[in-house]
Design an enzyme around this catalytic site. Sequence first.
Site, PDB file in Angstrom:
ATOM      1  N   ASP A  10      -8.543 -11.559 -46.300  1.00 35.43           N
ATOM      2  CA  ASP A  10      -9.940 -11.548 -46.749  1.00 35.43           C
ATOM      3  C   ASP A  10     -10.303 -10.090 -47.005  1.00 35.43           C
ATOM      4  O   ASP A  10      -9.539  -9.180 -46.657  1.00 35.43           O
ATOM      5  CB  ASP A  10     -10.843 -12.141 -45.655  1.00 35.43           C
ATOM      6  CG  ASP A  10     -12.314 -12.110 -46.045  1.00 35.43           C
ATOM      7  OD1 ASP A  10     -12.624 -12.388 -47.221  1.00 35.43           O
ATOM      8  OD2 ASP A  10     -13.168 -11.794 -45.187  1.00 35.43           O
ATOM      9  N   SER A  11     -11.491  -9.876 -47.551  1.00 40.96           N
ATOM     10  CA  SER A  11     -11.940  -8.495 -47.737  1.00 40.96           C
ATOM     11  C   SER A  11     -12.287  -7.850 -46.397  1.00 40.96           C
ATOM     12  O   SER A  11     -12.370  -6.634 -46.302  1.00 40.96           O
ATOM     13  CB  SER A  11     -13.170  -8.482 -48.646  1.00 40.96           C
ATOM     14  OG  SER A  11     -14.180  -9.272 -48.066  1.00 40.96           O
ATOM     15  N   CYS A  73     -10.910 -16.017 -48.602  1.00 42.33           N
ATOM     16  CA  CYS A  73     -11.989 -15.270 -49.245  1.00 42.33           C
ATOM     17  C   CYS A  73     -12.490 -16.112 -50.411  1.00 42.33           C
ATOM     18  O   CYS A  73     -11.726 -16.415 -51.336  1.00 42.33           O
ATOM     19  CB  CYS A  73     -11.445 -13.932 -49.749  1.00 42.33           C
ATOM     20  SG  CYS A  73     -12.661 -12.976 -50.664  1.00 42.33           S
ATOM     21  N   GLU A 151     -20.326  -7.812 -41.299  1.00 43.10           N
ATOM     22  CA  GLU A 151     -19.356  -6.736 -41.050  1.00 43.10           C
ATOM     23  C   GLU A 151     -19.871  -5.755 -39.998  1.00 43.10           C
ATOM     24  O   GLU A 151     -19.105  -5.147 -39.274  1.00 43.10           O
ATOM     25  CB  GLU A 151     -19.044  -5.974 -42.348  1.00 43.10           C
ATOM     26  CG  GLU A 151     -18.159  -6.723 -43.314  1.00 43.10           C
ATOM     27  CD  GLU A 151     -16.693  -6.837 -42.849  1.00 43.10           C
ATOM     28  OE1 GLU A 151     -16.183  -5.895 -42.234  1.00 43.10           O
ATOM     29  OE2 GLU A 151     -16.084  -7.886 -43.104  1.00 43.10           O
ATOM     30  N   CYS A 185     -18.609 -18.450 -48.813  1.00 39.79           N
ATOM     31  CA  CYS A 185     -18.004 -17.152 -48.493  1.00 39.79           C
ATOM     32  C   CYS A 185     -17.604 -17.253 -47.032  1.00 39.79           C
ATOM     33  O   CYS A 185     -18.385 -17.719 -46.201  1.00 39.79           O
ATOM     34  CB  CYS A 185     -19.030 -16.052 -48.701  1.00 39.79           C
ATOM     35  SG  CYS A 185     -18.568 -14.470 -47.950  1.00 39.79           S
ATOM     36  N   HIS A 187     -17.364 -15.186 -44.772  1.00 38.72           N
ATOM     37  CA  HIS A 187     -18.154 -14.420 -43.794  1.00 38.72           C
ATOM     38  C   HIS A 187     -19.297 -15.263 -43.230  1.00 38.72           C
ATOM     39  O   HIS A 187     -19.749 -15.018 -42.113  1.00 38.72           O
ATOM     40  CB  HIS A 187     -18.767 -13.183 -44.456  1.00 38.72           C
ATOM     41  CG  HIS A 187     -17.835 -12.006 -44.562  1.00 38.72           C
ATOM     42  ND1 HIS A 187     -16.751 -11.989 -45.400  1.00 38.72           N
ATOM     43  CD2 HIS A 187     -17.827 -10.804 -43.915  1.00 38.72           C
ATOM     44  CE1 HIS A 187     -16.131 -10.815 -45.295  1.00 38.72           C
ATOM     45  NE2 HIS A 187     -16.769 -10.087 -44.393  1.00 38.72           N
TER      46      HIS A 187
END
Length: 270
Positions: A10-11, A73, A151, A185, A187
């Site tokens: 993932d990012s 992702c 994040e 997403c 996240h």
Amino acid sequence: MDNRPIGIFDSGIGGLTAFKKVRQLMPNENIIYFGDTSRVPYGGRSSDTIKQYAAQDIRFLLSHQVKMIVIACGTVSANLPPILQQLSVPYTGVLQPAVEAACRATKTRRIGILATAATIRSCAYEKAIFEILPDAMLVPKACPMFVPLVENGYIQKDCTVTRMIAEEYLTPLKEAEVDTIILGCTHYPVIKELIGDLVGPDVTLIDSGKEAARCTQSYLEEKGLRTHRTEPGASHFFVSDTVDSFAATARIFLGRDIGRDASHIDINQY
Ligand code: DGL
């Protein structure tokens, strides 16, 4: 039987939503996780840049001899890089498994899609849903603030800042009375409790990372590619920025310290 590790990328930290479920479903598998934390977020970038980053992420995982790649992702799953066409190992994204789960879950065919700007721009979720439910009523909403919040660890259910922003993003979905929301997403499931609290118990939230993990398990089982190890599998986490902040947020989300199993890599070498 195949003892090679499963590769997940993932990012950043979002792919841990898929990692957590893969680990739970397949405790004996080795897992290599890569979070491209020096270049997160991907969601505000162009399709070409996302594809270029994703190709490097995939090459890094291949250098660890993974047996399958989980593109954990949503943004990459909606902007697939051409390198996937030449891949010698199987892969899954999060988009198709999430769409199938949402289409099974909805009763009213009113579905909300929360995702990054790049994912919403691609219309990939809409196209995939209309293949299954041509008369669905869809409410797509880009949520650019969610990834930086996650994040940076603003993930608790009662976090005032995240709640305020989530309320704003969720307004059009509530007004349209959707009964199912795709967290498109990876996240976003990190703040699933908070989102669930705001939309109420009658709305089904689809965790795209979890659905991709289920799909990975079915594929490996169907193809006879599960490990024959009986002891618990190892997990190693690689990030392209500092390990510390990743490990701190991962600790809150996974409920354990991953510091000793995490390393920094230079993704530009791949
Ligand atoms: N977790 C990612 C996704 O599923 C990436 C978000 C981002 O980097 O913007 O879209």
